[in-house]
Design a protein around this motif. Structure first.
Motif: not given
Length: 157
Positions: A10-11, A30-33, A39-41
């Motif tokens: 993913x980018x 939206x997909x990148x967000x 990753x953050x979670x």
């Protein structure tokens, strides 16, 4: 998640597209967000890389060539602290349009270096091979690496 390293496609950041993508259609924000949130979670961070900035390429001609950094290694803090000298290298692709990623770890405590183990293919032709592996493997305790090391020593005898 105790110790984890994952490779994701993913980018991560739409800004700085000059570093993340060359040509082609824009990525779905939206997909990148959603990916960044996962990753953050999971408390995962990008390990970084060396080599070409892109890991995916399509098109041979300059006007049709698209390059993106899709593939990346991510790890949690425990993994990063356990492998302080870990690196990920973007290798040159050949068959696939994705570049292979070479992950190199060097454990910080510099324990004795592992002797190279050479598995002999003819071993599997021996009638006693499977029984010997079971005899070594089953009573062994410890994690996977410890069991594999014990199996290596047993097979070298």
């Amino acid at each position: 998640m105790r110790n984890s390293l994952g490779l994701f496609v993913e980018i991560l950041i739409k800004s700085c597209t000059v570093l993340k993508k060359k040509e082609g259609l824009p990525r779905d924000e939206r997909r990148m967000e959603v990916f960044r949130n996962v990753l953050e979670d999971c408390h995962l961070m990008d390990v970084g890389y060396s080599g070409n900035w892109f890991t995916w390429e399509r098109g041979n001609l300059p006007e049709t060539n698209i390059q993106e950094r899709l593939d990346r290694g991510v790890a949690n803090e425990n993994w990063m602290s356990m492998f302080l000298e870990a690196t990920i290298q973007h290798l040159v692709h050949s068959i696939s349009d994705h570049c292979p990623l070479l992950i190199t770890t060097k454990k910080e405590d510099n324990k004795k270096s592992w002797k190279t183990f050479k598995f002999k293919v003819w071993w599997v032709l021996e009638k006693s091979f499977e029984a010997e592996v079971k005899l070594i493997w089953e009573p062994t305790s410890g994690d996977l690496l410890q069991k594999l090391d014990y199996l290596r020593k047993g097979l070298e005898r």
